[in-house]
Structures are given as structure tokens and as C-alpha cells.
Motif scaffolding. Structure first.
Motif, mmCIF file in Angstrom:
data_model
loop_
_atom_site.group_PDB
_atom_site.id
_atom_site.type_symbol
_atom_site.label_atom_id
_atom_site.label_comp_id
_atom_site.label_asym_id
_atom_site.label_seq_id
_atom_site.Cartn_x
_atom_site.Cartn_y
_atom_site.Cartn_z
ATOM 1 N N ASN A 161 0.845 -1.189 0.000
ATOM 2 C CA ASN A 161 0.000 0.000 0.000
ATOM 3 C C ASN A 161 0.884 1.245 0.000
ATOM 4 O O ASN A 161 1.817 1.343 0.799
ATOM 5 N N ASN A 162 0.611 2.185 -0.921
ATOM 6 C CA ASN A 162 1.499 3.349 -1.049
ATOM 7 C C ASN A 162 1.360 4.354 0.096
ATOM 8 O O ASN A 162 2.027 5.380 0.083
ATOM 9 N N LEU A 163 0.542 4.062 1.090
ATOM 10 C CA LEU A 163 0.509 4.880 2.307
ATOM 11 C C LEU A 163 1.740 4.604 3.177
ATOM 12 O O LEU A 163 2.030 5.345 4.106
ATOM 13 N N PHE A 164 2.443 3.501 2.852
ATOM 14 C CA PHE A 164 3.619 3.097 3.617
ATOM 15 C C PHE A 164 4.855 3.167 2.726
ATOM 16 O O PHE A 164 4.816 2.748 1.568
ATOM 17 N N GLU A 165 5.929 3.682 3.288
ATOM 18 C CA GLU A 165 7.191 3.699 2.554
ATOM 19 C C GLU A 165 7.656 2.259 2.359
ATOM 20 O O GLU A 165 7.600 1.443 3.279
ATOM 21 N N SER A 166 8.082 1.943 1.146
ATOM 22 C CA SER A 166 8.562 0.585 0.877
ATOM 23 C C SER A 166 9.746 0.632 -0.071
ATOM 24 O O SER A 166 9.808 1.471 -0.970
ATOM 25 N N ILE B 214 11.803 -12.344 -3.900
ATOM 26 C CA ILE B 214 11.822 -10.885 -3.813
ATOM 27 C C ILE B 214 11.594 -10.516 -2.355
ATOM 28 O O ILE B 214 10.870 -11.212 -1.630
ATOM 29 N N ALA B 215 12.226 -9.429 -1.923
ATOM 30 C CA ALA B 215 12.065 -8.965 -0.537
ATOM 31 C C ALA B 215 11.868 -7.462 -0.536
ATOM 32 O O ALA B 215 12.422 -6.747 -1.370
ATOM 33 N N VAL B 216 11.051 -6.994 0.401
ATOM 34 C CA VAL B 216 10.713 -5.577 0.507
ATOM 35 C C VAL B 216 10.726 -5.177 1.976
ATOM 36 O O VAL B 216 10.272 -5.937 2.836
ATOM 37 N N SER B 217 11.247 -3.994 2.244
ATOM 38 C CA SER B 217 11.202 -3.416 3.584
ATOM 39 C C SER B 217 10.062 -2.403 3.613
ATOM 40 O O SER B 217 9.943 -1.574 2.717
ATOM 41 N N ILE B 218 9.220 -2.494 4.654
ATOM 42 C CA ILE B 218 8.094 -1.577 4.800
ATOM 43 C C ILE B 218 8.317 -0.737 6.053
ATOM 44 O O ILE B 218 8.584 -1.263 7.138
ATOM 45 N N GLY B 219 8.186 0.573 5.891
ATOM 46 C CA GLY B 219 8.408 1.502 6.991
ATOM 47 C C GLY B 219 7.191 1.652 7.880
ATOM 48 O O GLY B 219 6.432 2.608 7.746
ATOM 49 N N LEU B 220 7.006 0.726 8.780
ATOM 50 C CA LEU B 220 5.960 0.823 9.799
ATOM 51 C C LEU B 220 6.594 1.374 11.074
ATOM 52 O O LEU B 220 7.781 1.679 11.099
ATOM 53 N N LYS B 221 5.808 1.488 12.137
ATOM 54 C CA LYS B 221 6.366 1.946 13.416
ATOM 55 C C LYS B 221 7.590 1.099 13.771
ATOM 56 O O LYS B 221 8.626 1.608 14.173
ATOM 57 N N THR B 222 7.455 -0.205 13.603
ATOM 58 C CA THR B 222 8.587 -1.136 13.662
ATOM 59 C C THR B 222 8.776 -1.644 12.243
ATOM 60 O O THR B 222 7.851 -2.254 11.685
ATOM 61 N N PRO B 223 9.919 -1.362 11.612
ATOM 62 C CA PRO B 223 10.104 -1.776 10.213
ATOM 63 C C PRO B 223 9.843 -3.271 10.020
ATOM 64 O O PRO B 223 10.136 -4.090 10.897
ATOM 65 N N LEU B 224 9.280 -3.598 8.888
ATOM 66 C CA LEU B 224 8.904 -4.967 8.576
ATOM 67 C C LEU B 224 9.559 -5.369 7.269
ATOM 68 O O LEU B 224 9.531 -4.618 6.291
ATOM 69 N N CYS B 225 10.156 -6.544 7.252
ATOM 70 C CA CYS B 225 10.753 -7.086 6.028
ATOM 71 C C CYS B 225 9.881 -8.231 5.549
ATOM 72 O O CYS B 225 9.607 -9.167 6.305
ATOM 73 N N LEU B 226 9.422 -8.154 4.305
ATOM 74 C CA LEU B 226 8.634 -9.217 3.698
ATOM 75 C C LEU B 226 9.491 -9.912 2.651
ATOM 76 O O LEU B 226 10.131 -9.249 1.835
ATOM 77 N N CYS B 227 9.493 -11.221 2.659
ATOM 78 C CA CYS B 227 10.249 -11.993 1.679
ATOM 79 C C CYS B 227 9.306 -13.016 1.064
ATOM 80 O O CYS B 227 8.615 -13.739 1.778
ATOM 81 N N ASN B 228 9.279 -13.066 -0.258
ATOM 82 C CA ASN B 228 8.364 -13.930 -0.989
ATOM 83 C C ASN B 228 9.188 -14.855 -1.873
ATOM 84 O O ASN B 228 9.941 -14.391 -2.727
#
Length: 121
Positions: free
Chosen positions: A71-76, A88-102
Motif C-alpha cells: 500500500n502506497n501509504l507506507f514507505e517501501s 523478492i524482498a521488501v522493507s516496509i516503513g511501519l512503526k517497527t520496520p517490517l521485512c517481507l520476503c516472498n
């Protein structure tokens, strides 16, 4: 606020266009993970309101592939991974950063422990 992430072995993004948009409207996830996107190398699949990150199968035919839509409301930001796997892996800028790996592993994949270790380095 509850944060939803949808993981889906979709077996073709194009043929599930309506289902994806229905899930987007009803659930409003912060991210989608898709496996078996089945996109050709020069094809995209824009999803309004989402930043799209793709790994497409290296073959010229439409098969395999993974994607993460955030979602483009979150920095990624995409995390660079050097691997022979479809990953593929993406870092999402939440209050606590989250790393997603697919990762998608076709049945024919000769999976080595070193391949997985290279992803988490």
C-alpha cells in the motif's frame, strides 16, 4: 488498526483481476504476496494505490514469478537479493520496520540450504 497481509499462490495475476480488486476493497491490506504470477518478462500488473515489486521467471513464457504489492501509504523499498531462486524482498516503513520476503519454489527446484542462507544474509 489491524494490519492485514494477504499471501496468495494466485497462478496468474491477469485471470484473477476481479478477485484481487475485491480483496483490495474489502480487506484493504498493507501488502499482497503473490506466487505464480505468470507474467511475461516485459509485462506489468499495476494495482492502483500500491507500489509493485516483481520477480519474473527468467524464461520467455509466462510462468512462475513472485510479486509483493505494498500500500502506497507506507514507505517501501526493495531489498536486493542475489539468488538463483524466484525470490523478492521488501522493507516496509511501519512503526517497527517490517521485512517481507516472498519465495516461490517450483516442483522442479533443486533447493539447497546455501540458497536459503544467501537470502537471509
Amino acid at each position: 488498526m489491524t494490519a492485514h497481509i494477504i499471501q496468495w499462490n494466485i497462478n496468474g495475476l491477469q485471470k484473477h483481476y476481479t478477485d484481487i480488486h475485491r480483496a483490495k476493497a474489502l480487506i484493504q491490506p498493507i501488502a499482497f504476496y503473490f506466487q505464480e504470477t505468470n507474467l511475461r518478462p516485459n509485462t506489468t500488473f499495476p494495482l492502483q494505490g500500491y507500489n509493485c515489486f516483481f520477480f519474473k521467471n527468467r524464461q520467455s513464457r509466462a510462468s512462475g514469478g513472485v510479486a509483493i504489492f505494498v500500500n502506497n501509504l507506507f514507505e517501501s523499498t526493495e531489498i536486493q537479493i542475489h539468488s538463483p531462486l524466484e525470490v523478492i524482498a521488501v522493507s516496509i516503513g511501519l512503526k517497527t520496520p517490517l521485512c517481507l520476503c516472498n519465495i516461490y519454489l517450483p516442483d522442479s527446484t533443486n533447493l539447497l540450504l546455501n540458497d536459503l542462507n544467501d537470502i537471509i544474509k
